[in-house]
Write an enzyme that holds these catalytic residues in place. Structure first.
Site, mmCIF file in Angstrom:
data_model
loop_
_atom_site.group_PDB
_atom_site.id
_atom_site.type_symbol
_atom_site.label_atom_id
_atom_site.label_comp_id
_atom_site.label_asym_id
_atom_site.label_seq_id
_atom_site.Cartn_x
_atom_site.Cartn_y
_atom_site.Cartn_z
ATOM 1 C CB VAL A 170 -0.944 0.007 1.232
ATOM 2 C CG1 VAL A 170 -1.759 1.291 1.271
ATOM 3 C CG2 VAL A 170 -1.867 -1.202 1.205
ATOM 4 C CB ALA A 203 4.821 2.535 1.070
ATOM 5 C CE LYS A 204 4.968 -1.228 8.235
ATOM 6 N NZ LYS A 204 5.829 -0.337 9.027
ATOM 7 N N GLY A 205 4.059 -2.895 3.298
ATOM 8 C CA GLY A 205 3.747 -4.122 2.574
ATOM 9 C C GLY A 205 3.440 -5.232 3.545
#
Ligand code: NAD
Length: 427
Positions: free
Chosen positions: A60, A105-107
């Site tokens: 995201v 962001a982050k995953g």
């Protein structure tokens, strides 16, 4: 975080509060409520038993008005897209509040790394990277480690990305091993930032750091390093804890010896000359500085009134609930919010990428000096905001961060930002 609220609901409420105080243009507020891009991937992995495993993953990307997206990758069985979205939004604010040129962001990948072999994790990481290939990179989105990912995971990402490019691209991820472009000082950076913020707060309150009593909840990466750094700066560490419980010693503990004891026995408890205490008692210990460095939701409306520390420096993410925030503020406790206090890790991640891009590397002393300067400036910026608007440090940190992102959006788009269609259709 309130028990009934999801992480995303909390994140949106925090944005709402900051937007209201800042009188933010409604269009900008609307933009910042949603990520710019959310990518969902299906990762197929050849498992050791010959079967094909299928794992759901996502990345995201919240906002990148101030620079490339930046944020960790989390491997966990309970990862959800909503949680990752909240975490991505928090990264946008964390980078903005300390004024480093990144977005958030982050995953996440739904998997249980504890039940997977190293080979399976490597194949999963490489396939996930190849699915993200068009969306990450030094100028687009720069991943880093998070829960259950580490320097090895980052080295696999860097290697996969570099294979596709045809040349070595160390600056595509941070948190790498030093041998492939990691930075000196990265491992203890989060804790060093926590302690520097606590030191600044002590200065503000007129508390002498030398001899100041410190209690630390959690003795993992952040907690142990914070105890060690505070001790080296002259503080008296009176209590520490881990998941098995805590210990208290009025005369002060030597954190290095406690670390050795924990390495041998698996816990900090039962150390000679110390009194065993519960984690609840640790939080309520009489001290000057309390560093929660374990889990979320530790200081709640049930115990906030009993906190005796003058300063709370949040090493962990989300250790204080919103109701507890209010209580601590009324009591006059000086709370340094997580997005500021534990930002040392992402600050040194930024330094790592800068060093990779220059292809010139700094000594640990240089990294420490730059970290100190960056986080001290951020602390003072947040403190000014808090004083100017008579709000607590958390609200001030969000206001400063949201304002910086909004200013970048406005500068890029011009003042005339208008939403033509206010779509609230569920996607
Ligand atoms: P870690 O896994 O190394 O350590 C966690 C520690 O908390 C362990 O000592 C564990 O025993 C203890 N713990 C677990 N349950 C507990 C309980 N109920 N009571 C007391 N202690 C308990 O994790 P870490 O990397 O040190 O991260 C700690 C917190 O800091 C997390 O909230 C993490 O998100 C946050 N954080 C970490 C970093 C980083 O660079 N590592 C950066 C920013 C934020």
């Amino acid at each position: 975080m309130g028990k009934s609220q999801t992480a995303l609901e909390v994140a949106l409420e925090q944005l709402e509060i900051a937007a209201e105080k800042l009188k933010l243009e409604p269009e900008i507020h609307e933009m910042l409520k949603y990520p710019k891009r959310s990518l969902i991937v299906s990762i197929t992995v050849k498992m050791d038993n010959g079967c094909t495993g299928v794992f759901r993953g996502c990345r995201v990307q919240h906002w990148d008005a101030r620079g490339p997206f930046k944020g960790g990758i989390r491997y966990h069985p309970n990862v959800t897209i909503d949680e990752v979205t909240a975490l991505a939004m928090w990264m946008t604010w964390k980078c903005a509040v300390v004024d480093i040129p990144y977005g958030g962001a982050k995953g996440g990948v739904c998997c249980n790394p504890k039940e997977m072999s190293k080979g399976e994790l490597e194949r999963l990481t490489r396939r996930y990277t190849s699915l993200l290939l068009d969306f990450i990179g030094p100028y687009r989105d720069v991943p880093a480690p998070d829960v259950y990912t580490d320097a090895q995971t980052m080295a696999w990402i860097m290697d996969t990305y570099s294979q596709f490019k045809g040349y070595s691209v160390p600056e595509c991820v941070t948190g790498k091993p030093i041998s492939v472009g990691g930075s000196e000082g990265r491992e203890e950076a989060t804790s060093r930032g926590v302690v520097i913020c606590a030191r600044e707060a002590a200065k503000t309150l007129g508390i002498r750091l030398k001899g100041a009593k410190v209690a630390v909840q959690g003795y993992g990466n952040v907690g142990w390093n914070a105890a060690k750094i505070a001790y080296d700066m002259g503080c008296k560490i009176v209590a520490v804890s881990d998941s098995a419980g805590g210990i208290y010693c009025q005369e002060g503990l030597n954190p290095y010896k406690i670390y050795e004891h924990k390495s041998k026995t698996g816990s900090v408890i039962n150390y000679k000359g110390c009194e065993n205490i519960t984690n609840e008692e640790l939080l309520e210990t009489k001290c000057d500085i309390l560093i929660p460095a374990a889990l979320e939701n530790q200081i709640t409306k049930a115990n906030a009134d009993k906190i005796k520390a003058k300063i709370v420096a949040e090493g962990a993410n989300g250790p204080t609930t919103p109701e507890a925030d209010e209580i601590l503020f009324r009591k006059g406790v000086f709370l340094i919010p997580d997005i500021l206090a534990n930002s040392g890790g992402v600050i040194v991640s930024y330094f790592e990428q800068v060093q990779n891009q220059m292809n010139y590397y700094w000594s640990e002393e240089e990294v420490r000096a730059k970290l100190k300067e960056t986080i001290t400036n951020a602390f003072n910026d947040v403190l000014s905001m808090a004083r100017q608007h008579n709000v607590n440090m958390r609200v001030a940190a969000y206001m400063l961060a949201v304002k910086r992102v909004a200013d970048a959006i406005l500068a890029r788009k011009g003042k005339a930002v208008t939403t033509i269609e206010n779509s609230s259709s569920p996607i």
